[in-house]
Every structure is written in structure tokens, then in C-alpha cells.
Design a protein around this motif. Structure first.
Motif, mmCIF file in Angstrom:
data_model
loop_
_atom_site.group_PDB
_atom_site.id
_atom_site.type_symbol
_atom_site.label_atom_id
_atom_site.label_comp_id
_atom_site.label_asym_id
_atom_site.label_seq_id
_atom_site.Cartn_x
_atom_site.Cartn_y
_atom_site.Cartn_z
ATOM 1 N N LEU A 140 0.810 -1.210 0.000
ATOM 2 C CA LEU A 140 0.000 0.000 0.000
ATOM 3 C C LEU A 140 0.850 1.271 0.000
ATOM 4 O O LEU A 140 0.396 2.324 -0.449
ATOM 5 C CB LEU A 140 -0.957 -0.006 1.197
ATOM 6 N N SER A 141 2.084 1.193 0.488
ATOM 7 C CA SER A 141 2.977 2.353 0.455
ATOM 8 C C SER A 141 3.524 2.613 -0.939
ATOM 9 O O SER A 141 4.078 3.690 -1.204
ATOM 10 C CB SER A 141 4.151 2.141 1.415
ATOM 11 N N GLY A 142 3.413 1.635 -1.824
ATOM 12 C CA GLY A 142 3.988 1.758 -3.164
ATOM 13 C C GLY A 142 5.448 1.383 -3.231
ATOM 14 O O GLY A 142 6.062 1.444 -4.299
ATOM 15 N N LEU A 144 6.955 -1.629 -2.711
ATOM 16 C CA LEU A 144 7.198 -2.911 -3.373
ATOM 17 C C LEU A 144 6.739 -2.814 -4.821
ATOM 18 O O LEU A 144 5.588 -2.467 -5.090
ATOM 19 C CB LEU A 144 6.455 -4.038 -2.659
ATOM 20 N N MET A 145 7.632 -3.138 -5.739
ATOM 21 C CA MET A 145 7.327 -3.000 -7.165
ATOM 22 C C MET A 145 7.793 -4.216 -7.944
ATOM 23 O O MET A 145 8.671 -4.956 -7.496
ATOM 24 C CB MET A 145 7.998 -1.755 -7.737
ATOM 25 N N ALA A 146 7.193 -4.390 -9.118
ATOM 26 C CA ALA A 146 7.634 -5.395 -10.080
ATOM 27 C C ALA A 146 8.033 -4.646 -11.346
ATOM 28 O O ALA A 146 7.245 -4.522 -12.284
ATOM 29 C CB ALA A 146 6.525 -6.396 -10.372
ATOM 30 N N PRO A 147 9.246 -4.090 -11.370
ATOM 31 C CA PRO A 147 9.631 -3.210 -12.484
ATOM 32 C C PRO A 147 9.689 -3.937 -13.823
ATOM 33 O O PRO A 147 10.065 -5.106 -13.895
ATOM 34 C CB PRO A 147 11.023 -2.713 -12.069
ATOM 35 N N ALA A 152 -1.141 -3.359 -15.587
ATOM 36 C CA ALA A 152 -2.235 -4.272 -15.227
ATOM 37 C C ALA A 152 -1.699 -5.546 -14.589
ATOM 38 O O ALA A 152 -2.279 -6.074 -13.637
ATOM 39 C CB ALA A 152 -3.070 -4.607 -16.457
ATOM 40 N N ALA A 153 -0.591 -6.052 -15.117
ATOM 41 C CA ALA A 153 -0.001 -7.270 -14.559
ATOM 42 C C ALA A 153 0.552 -7.013 -13.169
ATOM 43 O O ALA A 153 0.395 -7.837 -12.256
ATOM 44 C CB ALA A 153 1.095 -7.790 -15.488
ATOM 45 N N GLU A 154 1.212 -5.857 -12.972
ATOM 46 C CA GLU A 154 1.754 -5.547 -11.645
ATOM 47 C C GLU A 154 0.630 -5.383 -10.635
ATOM 48 O O GLU A 154 0.727 -5.846 -9.489
ATOM 49 C CB GLU A 154 2.606 -4.288 -11.695
ATOM 50 N N SER A 217 7.279 5.622 -6.386
ATOM 51 C CA SER A 217 6.573 4.982 -5.275
ATOM 52 C C SER A 217 5.338 5.779 -4.857
ATOM 53 O O SER A 217 4.306 5.191 -4.507
ATOM 54 C CB SER A 217 7.509 4.832 -4.074
ATOM 55 N N ALA A 218 5.439 7.116 -4.879
ATOM 56 C CA ALA A 218 4.302 7.940 -4.475
ATOM 57 C C ALA A 218 3.117 7.740 -5.416
ATOM 58 O O ALA A 218 1.961 7.655 -4.974
ATOM 59 C CB ALA A 218 4.716 9.408 -4.431
ATOM 60 N N ALA A 219 3.396 7.652 -6.710
ATOM 61 C CA ALA A 219 2.316 7.414 -7.670
ATOM 62 C C ALA A 219 1.706 6.033 -7.474
ATOM 63 O O ALA A 219 0.485 5.866 -7.544
ATOM 64 C CB ALA A 219 2.842 7.570 -9.094
ATOM 65 N N LYS A 220 2.561 5.036 -7.220
ATOM 66 C CA LYS A 220 2.049 3.684 -6.969
ATOM 67 C C LYS A 220 1.150 3.667 -5.740
ATOM 68 O O LYS A 220 0.123 2.980 -5.711
ATOM 69 C CB LYS A 220 3.213 2.711 -6.766
ATOM 70 N N ARG A 221 1.554 4.406 -4.727
ATOM 71 C CA ARG A 221 0.747 4.462 -3.504
ATOM 72 C C ARG A 221 -0.646 4.991 -3.806
ATOM 73 O O ARG A 221 -1.645 4.452 -3.319
ATOM 74 C CB ARG A 221 1.458 5.337 -2.468
#
Length: 267
Positions: A140-142, A144-147, A152-154, A217-221
Motif C-alpha cells: 500500500l505504500s507503493g 514494493l514494485m515489479a519493475p 495491469a499485470a503488476e 513509489s508515491a504514484a504507486k501508492r
């Protein structure tokens, strides 16, 4: 449908639609340190080439999911490092990962992580559960990523890991955000943990990774806020609470078991 099959289908659809190629490891992290030793001999190089041709059933072949995240040590939370996971989803409830200090071919293997679902976590003995860290904060913090895979897959991958737990052992201090590491794997394995509150990560740790891998990360969050209703209280969220020399604050949706997500008080 298994997660792995779903991931492959998502990737195939994106590739067929003319989107970016799959494996695009942006901004490789330099491993630190380089182990001492003589350069590979011609004999060793030839043997490696032969092994690649003849030993095609390597258990490393299925380690095809790359996750970039961060680990503090549970007994020393200011010992923090970037962790590149290369994982195999064995089944819907269990995955196993090898950990490296970078995402390029020269990276050092410095740990292992096992990932289990909330369902399997509930089957563990009580004295085993404190070894497993929660994952909702990382997701939820963004952080952790799958670069390198389509959005859609991530998102499907992260949704599938909500409420899961990881057991992580680092076997080699190859360097931290604030210090150099050892030239060889020294000492006993050390149990790693997860970040579960804003402010637990050392200033610059996440930002440095983001710049190098060209991620946000902020955008992912913000994008993952829609996953917050799936979050259930987890054991271990407060394991490191109060053990940092910086102010920390709760992450929305990331709650210790026995606490109310609305009041933050013990029930």
C-alpha cells in the motif's frame, strides 16, 4: 486460474497490443562489495557454457518474477537495504524467492524469502509466527514494485499478495543505504522485516531506488489506494514501532491485529 498463468496472459495481451517489451531492467543497481578472488579461468568459463547447454532443468529457471523492495533487520531496524527478489510462485499460497543486492548479472546473492498466504500463516505454530513479516505496508505504500512489467499485470500481482507474509533471512551484509558491507558472507543469518509505517525507511533510501529504476513509489501508492479495502489487520505490523530515531506515522489500511483500523486502539 493460477496467478502465474494470469500474469503470463496479461503480459501476452500487452505485448500483442504493441506495448513496451517485457523485461526492461532499468537502472541496474551496482552490487557492493565485489567478493575477493581470482578472475575466472578459461576452463571455468568453458565448463559454465557446457552446463548451460546440457543442464536445462535448473530450479532457477522458474524464478521469473522480479520484485524490488526494502528490508530492515528485525533486531537492528536501522540496518536497511534495497532487496531484489527473483521469485517462483509454486502455488496460489506459496512462493519462494532468492534475494540479490542488485538486478544485473553481477549482483550478489544475499538472502532468501518465502512468501505465504494469510491462510497458510494461520496454520503456523505460535512460536513460528514472529518470524514472518506482513506485506500490506510494503504494497500500500507503493514501495514494493515489479519493475518492467505492464501496469495491469503488476496490479494483479500486488492484489494477489495482499494480506500475505514473508520469512526473510539475509545471509550476507553486502551493504546498506548508509554503509558499506562485508567482502564475504560473514556471521549467522539475520531475520529481516518490512516497513509498516511512514518514516521507518531512512531518508533517501526509497527515493534513490526510484530514481535509478525510473519508478515512482508515491504514484504507486495513490494507484493502490483501491486495494486498501482488501487489507486485513496483520500480525507484526507494530513489531518495529518506536524503534526508529525519526517520527513515524500510520499507513492507511496497515493495522496490527487487535487494533481497529478506524480508531487505532486495541480492541
Amino acid at each position: 486460474m493460477s496467478f502465474r498463468r494470469m500474469l503470463r496472459r496479461s503480459l501476452a495481451l500487452f505485448v500483442a497490443g504493441g506495448f513496451v517489451p517485457l523485461v526492461v531492467p532499468a537502472g541496474a543497481a551496482e552490487p557492493s562489495p565485489e567478493p575477493p578472488g581470482e578472475e575466472k579461468s578459461a576452463k571455468t568459463t568453458v565448463l559454465e557454457a557446457g552446463a548451460r547447454m546440457l543442464q536445462g532443468n535448473s530450479p532457477l529457471a522458474p524464478m521469473d518474477i522480479h520484485l524490488s523492495g526494502f528490508h530492515p533487520l528485525k533486531d537492528d531496524p536501522e540496518h536497511q537495504m534495497e532487496a531484489h527478489h527473483f521469485c517462483h510462485q509454486v502455488n496460489e499460497d506459496f512462493a519462494q524467492c532468492v534475494l540479490f543486492d542488485g538486478n544485473e548479472t553481477g549482483a550478489n546473492l544475499n538472502g532468501v524469502e518465502y512468501i505465504i498466504s494469510a491462510k497458510l500463516f494461520e496454520t503456523l505454530p505460535d512460536d513460528e509466527k514472529p518470524l514472518w513479516h506482513p506485506h500490506n505496508g510494503e504494497i500500500l505504500s507503493g514501495q514494493l514494485m515489479a519493475p518492467g512489467i505492464p501496469e495491469a499485470a503488476e496490479k494483479a500481482l500486488m492484489k494477489g499478495k495482499m494480506n500475505s507474509y514473508g520469512k526473510t533471512w539475509h545471509v550476507w551484509n553486502t551493504g546498506t543505504h548508509s554503509g558499506a558491507g562485508d567482502s564475504l558472507p560473514l556471521g549467522p543469518p539475520r531475520l529481516a522485516w518490512s516497513f509498516n509505517r511512514d518514516g521507518e525507511a531512512q531518508p533517501g533510501l526509497v527515493e534513490q531506488r526510484d530514481r535509478r529504476l525510473e519508478v515512482d513509489s508515491a504514484a504507486k501508492r495513490r494507484e493502490r489506494a483501491e486495494l486498501q479495502p482488501l487489507a486485513r489487520p496483520q500480525a507484526g505490523v507494530d513489531a518495529l514501532k518506536g524503534r526508529f530515531p525519526r517520527p513515524t506515522s500510520p499507513l492507511p489500511g496497515v493495522v496490527e491485529r487487535g487494533e481497529s483500523s478506524e480508531t487505532g486502539r486495541h480492541e
